[in-house]
Motif scaffolding. Structure first.
Motif, PDB file in Angstrom:
ATOM      1  N   LEU A   1     -20.307 -62.813 -31.422  1.00 55.60           N
ATOM      2  CA  LEU A   1     -20.398 -61.378 -31.636  1.00 55.60           C
ATOM      3  C   LEU A   1     -21.146 -60.685 -30.505  1.00 55.60           C
ATOM      4  CD1 LEU A   1     -21.302 -61.318 -35.436  1.00 55.60           C
ATOM      5  CD2 LEU A   1     -19.087 -60.764 -34.393  1.00 55.60           C
ATOM      6  N   ARG A   2     -22.336 -61.220 -30.140  1.00 54.74           N
ATOM      7  CA  ARG A   2     -23.132 -60.566 -29.101  1.00 54.74           C
ATOM      8  C   ARG A   2     -24.312 -61.454 -28.710  1.00 54.74           C
ATOM      9  NH1 ARG A   2     -25.262 -57.929 -33.829  1.00 54.74           N
ATOM     10  NH2 ARG A   2     -27.565 -57.933 -33.811  1.00 54.74           N
ATOM     11  N   TRP A   3     -24.894 -61.114 -27.566  1.00 60.50           N
ATOM     12  CA  TRP A   3     -26.155 -61.685 -27.121  1.00 60.50           C
ATOM     13  C   TRP A   3     -27.242 -60.620 -27.275  1.00 60.50           C
ATOM     14  CZ3 TRP A   3     -21.702 -61.799 -24.036  1.00 60.50           C
ATOM     15  CH2 TRP A   3     -21.119 -63.045 -23.839  1.00 60.50           C
ATOM     16  N   ASP A   4     -28.371 -60.994 -27.811  1.00 57.11           N
ATOM     17  CA  ASP A   4     -29.544 -60.113 -27.891  1.00 57.11           C
ATOM     18  C   ASP A   4     -30.639 -60.700 -27.006  1.00 57.11           C
ATOM     19  OD1 ASP A   4     -28.225 -58.583 -29.795  1.00 57.11           O
ATOM     20  OD2 ASP A   4     -29.176 -59.610 -31.480  1.00 57.11           O
ATOM     21  N   ARG A   5     -31.288 -59.834 -26.233  1.00 55.17           N
ATOM     22  CA  ARG A   5     -32.401 -60.293 -25.407  1.00 55.17           C
ATOM     23  C   ARG A   5     -33.609 -59.398 -25.671  1.00 55.17           C
ATOM     24  NH1 ARG A   5     -34.711 -59.758 -20.070  1.00 55.17           N
ATOM     25  NH2 ARG A   5     -34.184 -57.556 -20.327  1.00 55.17           N
ATOM     26  N   SER A   6     -34.761 -60.013 -25.917  1.00 51.55           N
ATOM     27  CA  SER A   6     -36.019 -59.288 -26.076  1.00 51.55           C
ATOM     28  C   SER A   6     -37.017 -59.813 -25.048  1.00 51.55           C
ATOM     29  CB  SER A   6     -36.586 -59.476 -27.483  1.00 51.55           C
ATOM     30  OG  SER A   6     -35.686 -59.011 -28.461  1.00 51.55           O
ATOM     31  N   SER A   7     -37.795 -58.905 -24.482  1.00 48.48           N
ATOM     32  CA  SER A   7     -38.836 -59.256 -23.534  1.00 48.48           C
ATOM     33  C   SER A   7     -40.162 -58.732 -24.043  1.00 48.48           C
ATOM     34  CB  SER A   7     -38.517 -58.660 -22.153  1.00 48.48           C
ATOM     35  OG  SER A   7     -39.485 -59.026 -21.198  1.00 48.48           O
ATOM     36  N   PHE A   8     -41.179 -59.601 -24.095  1.00 44.03           N
ATOM     37  CA  PHE A   8     -42.471 -59.251 -24.721  1.00 44.03           C
ATOM     38  C   PHE A   8     -43.613 -59.443 -23.734  1.00 44.03           C
ATOM     39  CE2 PHE A   8     -39.704 -60.652 -28.153  1.00 44.03           C
ATOM     40  CZ  PHE A   8     -39.862 -59.645 -29.086  1.00 44.03           C
ATOM     41  N   GLN A   9     -44.650 -58.624 -23.928  1.00 42.04           N
ATOM     42  CA  GLN A   9     -45.905 -58.744 -23.195  1.00 42.04           C
ATOM     43  C   GLN A   9     -47.054 -58.456 -24.136  1.00 42.04           C
ATOM     44  OE1 GLN A   9     -44.676 -55.913 -19.882  1.00 42.04           O
ATOM     45  NE2 GLN A   9     -45.733 -57.479 -18.700  1.00 42.04           N
TER      46      GLN A   9
ATOM     47  N   TRP B   1     -47.166 -59.415 -29.943  1.00 42.48           N
ATOM     48  CA  TRP B   1     -46.844 -58.885 -28.624  1.00 42.48           C
ATOM     49  C   TRP B   1     -45.770 -57.811 -28.763  1.00 42.48           C
ATOM     50  CZ3 TRP B   1     -46.513 -62.770 -23.964  1.00 42.48           C
ATOM     51  CH2 TRP B   1     -47.767 -63.383 -23.798  1.00 42.48           C
ATOM     52  N   SER B   2     -45.831 -56.794 -27.932  1.00 38.64           N
ATOM     53  CA  SER B   2     -44.854 -55.704 -27.975  1.00 38.64           C
ATOM     54  C   SER B   2     -43.812 -55.892 -26.883  1.00 38.64           C
ATOM     55  CB  SER B   2     -45.563 -54.364 -27.793  1.00 38.64           C
ATOM     56  OG  SER B   2     -46.248 -54.322 -26.560  1.00 38.64           O
ATOM     57  N   GLY B   3     -42.645 -55.278 -27.101  1.00 39.67           N
ATOM     58  CA  GLY B   3     -41.582 -55.409 -26.110  1.00 39.67           C
ATOM     59  C   GLY B   3     -40.405 -54.530 -26.428  1.00 39.67           C
ATOM     60  N   TYR B   4     -39.264 -54.881 -25.832  1.00 39.95           N
ATOM     61  CA  TYR B   4     -38.038 -54.117 -26.057  1.00 39.95           C
ATOM     62  C   TYR B   4     -36.879 -55.097 -26.205  1.00 39.95           C
ATOM     63  CZ  TYR B   4     -37.138 -55.062 -21.103  1.00 39.95           C
ATOM     64  OH  TYR B   4     -36.926 -55.691 -19.899  1.00 39.95           O
ATOM     65  N   ALA B   5     -35.854 -54.655 -26.933  1.00 38.90           N
ATOM     66  CA  ALA B   5     -34.682 -55.479 -27.208  1.00 38.90           C
ATOM     67  C   ALA B   5     -33.419 -54.760 -26.745  1.00 38.90           C
ATOM     68  CB  ALA B   5     -34.586 -55.794 -28.700  1.00 38.90           C
ATOM     69  N   GLU B   6     -32.469 -55.563 -26.213  1.00 38.57           N
ATOM     70  CA  GLU B   6     -31.179 -55.056 -25.768  1.00 38.57           C
ATOM     71  C   GLU B   6     -30.084 -55.985 -26.289  1.00 38.57           C
ATOM     72  OE1 GLU B   6     -31.668 -53.605 -21.330  1.00 38.57           O
ATOM     73  OE2 GLU B   6     -32.644 -55.545 -21.648  1.00 38.57           O
ATOM     74  N   SER B   7     -28.858 -55.463 -26.370  1.00 39.40           N
ATOM     75  CA  SER B   7     -27.717 -56.252 -26.828  1.00 39.40           C
ATOM     76  C   SER B   7     -26.566 -56.114 -25.853  1.00 39.40           C
ATOM     77  CB  SER B   7     -27.265 -55.795 -28.220  1.00 39.40           C
ATOM     78  OG  SER B   7     -28.266 -56.023 -29.183  1.00 39.40           O
ATOM     79  N   LEU B   8     -25.721 -57.159 -25.827  1.00 35.06           N
ATOM     80  CA  LEU B   8     -24.551 -57.179 -24.951  1.00 35.06           C
ATOM     81  C   LEU B   8     -23.420 -57.879 -25.687  1.00 35.06           C
ATOM     82  CD1 LEU B   8     -23.666 -56.518 -21.976  1.00 35.06           C
ATOM     83  CD2 LEU B   8     -24.277 -58.879 -21.419  1.00 35.06           C
TER      84      LEU B   8
END
Length: 236
Positions: A223-231, A140-147
């Motif tokens: 250190l950080r939170w990473d979130r990825s969302s996939f479809q 599945w493809s998606g995008y990742a972000e960090s905070l």
């Protein structure tokens, strides 16, 4: 720890949020596992929200985390909320010190559904193993972000980066399990004296999967939170 049969079931767990203006409100909950009498009421204020920097928020995901391992506090906890529309899937993970090690002591999962929604979301199907839940999502493809941790409400996630889901990205640890409401996690049962990551995911529907990674350094500091969302590739 038996991760297939819960030791305690609380039904129902509910909460209501009311706002008096754009900056103030009240959170009122019942059926709570750790509150005296199972009930609690908290004032909400923008000016004091996230004073310690342990709260995090992406679009469609949010929660709160212990920022470091601290024996004086006696608990290392994380609340992860993954949203779709007016539904919320919540996972709680708690470690406590025991025999000179931080050991996983409690896992909780809650499926929240808004009673004011026009159409209530049906029950999500369950999968017996993490592999059964995640393998169909391979590719599945998606995008990742960090905070990164930051007090207050002004923290912003990094620019999104394209990613492709592989089950091994989540199934990293000895303690991996599927929970109700499409939730899954993979974490160290005993926290190591080294850098580590907590991995949490949720199948929020036939066409949506979210993955959250909570990353700590070798000193046990967040250190950080990473979130990825996939479809699926066929869904835009």
């Amino acid at each position: 720890m038996d991760l297939t049969s819960p030791q305690r079931v609380i039904d129902p767990t509910t909460y209501v949020i009311r706002f008096s203006d754009a900056d103030h409100g009240v959170w009122d909950g019942s059926g709570l596992a750790f509150a005296p009498g199972g009930q609690a009421t908290y004032d909400i204020s923008r000016s004091c929200y996230n004073a310690g920097g342990g709260c995090w928020q992406f679009e469609g995901a949010g929660g709160q985390s212990s920022l470091r391992l601290d024996l004086a506090r006696g608990r290392f906890g994380h609340e992860i909320n993954l949203f779709r529309g007016r539904s919320r899937s919540m996972l709680v993970l708690l470690w406590e010190p025991h025999d000179d090690a931080w050991r996983l002591q409690a896992v909780g999962a809650v499926a929240f559904r808004c009673r004011d929604a026009a159409d209530l979301e049906p029950e999500r199907p369950t999968c017996g193993t993490p592999e059964a839940l995640l393998e169909p999502l391979r590719g599945w493809s998606g995008y990742a972000e960090s905070l990164r941790p930051q007090p207050g409400v002004m923290a912003r996630a990094s620019d999104p980066q394209s990613v492709v889901f592989e089950p091994d990205q989540l199934l990293r640890h000895d303690c991996s399990a599927v929970m109700p409401d499409g939730l899954a996690f993979s974490v160290p049962e005993c926290l190591p004296d080294a850098a580590f990551t907590l991995e949490i995911g949720a199948r929020l529907g036939a066409d949506r999967f979210q993955h959250v990674s909570i990353r700590f350094d070798a000193d046990g500091r967040l250190l950080r939170w990473d979130r990825s969302s996939f479809q699926p590739a066929s869904v835009s």
